[in-house]
Design a protein around this motif. Sequence first.
Motif, PDB file in Angstrom:
ATOM      1  N   ALA A 223       0.823  -1.207   0.000  1.00  0.00           N
ATOM      2  CA  ALA A 223       0.000   0.000   0.000  1.00  0.00           C
ATOM      3  C   ALA A 223       0.857   1.256   0.000  1.00  0.00           C
ATOM      4  O   ALA A 223       0.504   2.262  -0.636  1.00  0.00           O
ATOM      5  CB  ALA A 223      -0.930  -0.014   1.204  1.00  0.00           C
ATOM      6  N   GLN A 224       1.985   1.236   0.707  1.00  0.00           N
ATOM      7  CA  GLN A 224       2.849   2.421   0.753  1.00  0.00           C
ATOM      8  C   GLN A 224       3.284   2.831  -0.652  1.00  0.00           C
ATOM      9  O   GLN A 224       3.457   4.019  -0.943  1.00  0.00           O
ATOM     10  CB  GLN A 224       4.102   2.155   1.610  1.00  0.00           C
ATOM     11  CG  GLN A 224       3.827   1.876   3.079  1.00  0.00           C
ATOM     12  CD  GLN A 224       3.503   3.110   3.890  1.00  0.00           C
ATOM     13  OE1 GLN A 224       2.978   4.075   3.375  1.00  0.00           O
ATOM     14  NE2 GLN A 224       3.796   3.079   5.177  1.00  0.00           N
ATOM     15  N   VAL A 225       3.464   1.861  -1.540  1.00  0.00           N
ATOM     16  CA  VAL A 225       3.941   2.144  -2.891  1.00  0.00           C
ATOM     17  C   VAL A 225       2.789   2.441  -3.846  1.00  0.00           C
ATOM     18  O   VAL A 225       2.883   3.341  -4.688  1.00  0.00           O
ATOM     19  CB  VAL A 225       4.781   0.959  -3.419  1.00  0.00           C
ATOM     20  CG1 VAL A 225       5.177   1.177  -4.878  1.00  0.00           C
ATOM     21  CG2 VAL A 225       6.031   0.778  -2.568  1.00  0.00           C
ATOM     22  N   LEU A 226       1.676   1.713  -3.716  1.00  0.00           N
ATOM     23  CA  LEU A 226       0.650   1.717  -4.757  1.00  0.00           C
ATOM     24  C   LEU A 226      -0.607   2.507  -4.430  1.00  0.00           C
ATOM     25  O   LEU A 226      -1.346   2.873  -5.349  1.00  0.00           O
ATOM     26  CB  LEU A 226       0.253   0.266  -5.082  1.00  0.00           C
ATOM     27  CG  LEU A 226       1.376  -0.631  -5.614  1.00  0.00           C
ATOM     28  CD1 LEU A 226       0.855  -2.044  -5.812  1.00  0.00           C
ATOM     29  CD2 LEU A 226       1.925  -0.084  -6.924  1.00  0.00           C
ATOM     30  N   ARG A 227      -0.903   2.733  -3.169  1.00  0.00           N
ATOM     31  CA  ARG A 227      -2.194   3.312  -2.821  1.00  0.00           C
ATOM     32  C   ARG A 227      -2.056   4.680  -2.165  1.00  0.00           C
ATOM     33  O   ARG A 227      -1.065   4.957  -1.483  1.00  0.00           O
ATOM     34  CB  ARG A 227      -2.957   2.391  -1.866  1.00  0.00           C
ATOM     35  CG  ARG A 227      -3.530   1.158  -2.516  1.00  0.00           C
ATOM     36  CD  ARG A 227      -4.093   0.201  -1.475  1.00  0.00           C
ATOM     37  NE  ARG A 227      -4.929   0.872  -0.482  1.00  0.00           N
ATOM     38  CZ  ARG A 227      -5.239   0.344   0.694  1.00  0.00           C
ATOM     39  NH1 ARG A 227      -4.777  -0.852   1.024  1.00  0.00           N
ATOM     40  NH2 ARG A 227      -6.005   1.001   1.535  1.00  0.00           N
ATOM     41  N   ASP A 228      -3.071   5.513  -2.364  1.00  0.00           N
ATOM     42  CA  ASP A 228      -3.156   6.771  -1.631  1.00  0.00           C
ATOM     43  C   ASP A 228      -3.815   6.497  -0.276  1.00  0.00           C
ATOM     44  O   ASP A 228      -4.709   5.649  -0.183  1.00  0.00           O
ATOM     45  CB  ASP A 228      -3.989   7.792  -2.410  1.00  0.00           C
ATOM     46  CG  ASP A 228      -3.276   8.264  -3.662  1.00  0.00           C
ATOM     47  OD1 ASP A 228      -2.029   8.297  -3.651  1.00  0.00           O
ATOM     48  OD2 ASP A 228      -3.964   8.576  -4.657  1.00  0.00           O
ATOM     49  N   PRO A 229      -3.410   7.222   0.754  1.00  0.00           N
ATOM     50  CA  PRO A 229      -4.021   6.986   2.076  1.00  0.00           C
ATOM     51  C   PRO A 229      -5.471   7.432   2.095  1.00  0.00           C
ATOM     52  O   PRO A 229      -5.871   8.315   1.332  1.00  0.00           O
ATOM     53  CB  PRO A 229      -3.155   7.834   3.010  1.00  0.00           C
ATOM     54  CG  PRO A 229      -2.593   8.901   2.140  1.00  0.00           C
ATOM     55  CD  PRO A 229      -2.379   8.269   0.793  1.00  0.00           C
ATOM     56  N   PRO A 230      -6.269   6.844   2.962  1.00  0.00           N
ATOM     57  CA  PRO A 230      -7.653   7.317   3.115  1.00  0.00           C
ATOM     58  C   PRO A 230      -7.660   8.780   3.541  1.00  0.00           C
ATOM     59  O   PRO A 230      -6.762   9.237   4.239  1.00  0.00           O
ATOM     60  CB  PRO A 230      -8.221   6.413   4.220  1.00  0.00           C
ATOM     61  CG  PRO A 230      -7.301   5.236   4.282  1.00  0.00           C
ATOM     62  CD  PRO A 230      -5.953   5.722   3.874  1.00  0.00           C
ATOM     63  N   PRO A 231      -8.667   9.545   3.122  1.00  0.00           N
ATOM     64  CA  PRO A 231      -8.709  10.971   3.515  1.00  0.00           C
ATOM     65  C   PRO A 231      -8.898  11.129   5.015  1.00  0.00           C
ATOM     66  O   PRO A 231      -9.517  10.292   5.672  1.00  0.00           O
ATOM     67  CB  PRO A 231      -9.915  11.505   2.733  1.00  0.00           C
ATOM     68  CG  PRO A 231     -10.759  10.295   2.444  1.00  0.00           C
ATOM     69  CD  PRO A 231      -9.803   9.153   2.279  1.00  0.00           C
ATOM     70  N   LEU A 232      -8.352  12.206   5.531  1.00  0.00           N
ATOM     71  CA  LEU A 232      -8.551  12.540   6.939  1.00  0.00           C
ATOM     72  C   LEU A 232     -10.008  12.964   7.168  1.00  0.00           C
ATOM     73  O   LEU A 232     -10.708  13.352   6.225  1.00  0.00           O
ATOM     74  CB  LEU A 232      -7.600  13.660   7.354  1.00  0.00           C
ATOM     75  CG  LEU A 232      -6.137  13.246   7.574  1.00  0.00           C
ATOM     76  CD1 LEU A 232      -5.239  14.477   7.610  1.00  0.00           C
ATOM     77  CD2 LEU A 232      -5.992  12.436   8.844  1.00  0.00           C
ATOM     78  N   PRO A 233     -10.486  12.916   8.403  1.00  0.00           N
ATOM     79  CA  PRO A 233     -11.880  13.292   8.675  1.00  0.00           C
ATOM     80  C   PRO A 233     -12.217  14.698   8.179  1.00  0.00           C
ATOM     81  O   PRO A 233     -11.403  15.621   8.243  1.00  0.00           O
ATOM     82  CB  PRO A 233     -11.963  13.202  10.203  1.00  0.00           C
ATOM     83  CG  PRO A 233     -10.909  12.220  10.580  1.00  0.00           C
ATOM     84  CD  PRO A 233      -9.787  12.412   9.602  1.00  0.00           C
ATOM     85  N   ASP A 234     -13.445  14.871   7.700  1.00  0.00           N
ATOM     86  CA  ASP A 234     -13.871  16.138   7.109  1.00  0.00           C
ATOM     87  C   ASP A 234     -13.918  17.284   8.122  1.00  0.00           C
ATOM     88  O   ASP A 234     -13.878  18.454   7.721  1.00  0.00           O
ATOM     89  CB  ASP A 234     -15.258  15.979   6.475  1.00  0.00           C
ATOM     90  CG  ASP A 234     -15.227  15.097   5.232  1.00  0.00           C
ATOM     91  OD1 ASP A 234     -14.130  14.959   4.654  1.00  0.00           O
ATOM     92  OD2 ASP A 234     -16.278  14.554   4.850  1.00  0.00           O
ATOM     93  N   HIS A 235     -14.043  16.969   9.422  1.00  0.00           N
ATOM     94  CA  HIS A 235     -14.148  18.060  10.398  1.00  0.00           C
ATOM     95  C   HIS A 235     -12.828  18.794  10.593  1.00  0.00           C
ATOM     96  O   HIS A 235     -12.806  19.886  11.172  1.00  0.00           O
ATOM     97  CB  HIS A 235     -14.650  17.530  11.752  1.00  0.00           C
ATOM     98  CG  HIS A 235     -13.639  16.691  12.475  1.00  0.00           C
ATOM     99  ND1 HIS A 235     -13.585  15.319  12.339  1.00  0.00           N
ATOM    100  CD2 HIS A 235     -12.628  17.010  13.332  1.00  0.00           C
ATOM    101  CE1 HIS A 235     -12.601  14.840  13.087  1.00  0.00           C
ATOM    102  NE2 HIS A 235     -12.005  15.851  13.696  1.00  0.00           N
TER     103      HIS A 235
END
Length: 378
Positions: A223-235
Amino acid sequence: MTDVVGPYELAQLIGRGGMGEVWLAHDSRNDREVAIKLLARQALTDPELAERFRRECKLAGQIRHSHILPVWDYSVDGRPYIVMPYIEDGTDLATILKKGPIEPERAVNIVRQVASALDAAHRKGLRHRDVKPSNVMVEPDGDDEQVLLFDWGIAQPIDTSGAPPVTRLDQLVGTPAYIAPERLGDRITPDHRADVYSLAVVLYECLAGGKPFDGEDMAILTAQVLRDPPPLPDHLPAALRDVVAKGLAKDPEKRWQTAGEMAAAARAALARSVTPPAGVPQPVRTPPPTPPVNTPAAPVVAVPANGPRIAATGFGGAAVAFALFLTGVVDAGAFWLLLPLLAAGGALVGFGLWGPRRAAVRPGDPTLDPGGFPKPGP
């Protein structure tokens, strides 16, 4: 009988981790309490590793900074160890985060102090390579908190010679969830910006209450190489979320170039998001007009797109290439050729199985609604 390691009398086990054990000990030479980290006996059986450990501990011991827990002593003879000051009322950040995310202001203040420590080390030509919450000590300091970065025993001098980094999973030094992507290949020689990535992961974890990628080591590294991290909370303020996203950029050139630069941007993002003081008129938001009531059209039953399933098969192909690389089946050159081929092949398989998207179904349409076909005649 008291266990003795060199001139240190072991008194109490403080913690245990993958690299060894940390003990409260009494320094008989200087009559003071210390924290001593005992490494596993097999950790430095390689003479080259032992020499690197000795060199790096010596360099770490020369750094004097208010946010760095200094190395007082070390040894590679017998059971290797590192000696540091004992912080009686300190709590490591990992323990704090077990209760969940912390306030953005506190998170940014902690990261600011760690960033200052990292910049000081980087100016000396030393990178940490294992920046993570369990290596960050937080202690009360009046109305504020004093933050110390420690565990420099696996730090590595910055290499600008172009020598290839370690690429085998069993040779990686550090913790998978915090390892920068460039440390997992040989296209880019890692430098101090790998520590900046790790610090961005720490900031993400402080704000979200969890790491960007979690699970088994191989899945995290992929995942570190291929994926973007999930977005941080909207608040959270959008500007602060942007600061973290830039710190987690896969390409070091697109990342914050120093830890201090990222910390300053995070502080500025928080300052811009402060609520205006009382008495300042706030814009009045009027609700949107109620749409007129019309006779509803014939219902449309939308069928979800197949994009996520196609992407999943493509990701599976890429993961296979990554696994072949880490297990040594293919070398780095072949990996970068194989990665897009397997990813594209997996996506094509998914496309062939499901297609891009089924058309929406309108009741009564004899071509799409199975209930709309005329019944066969007698």
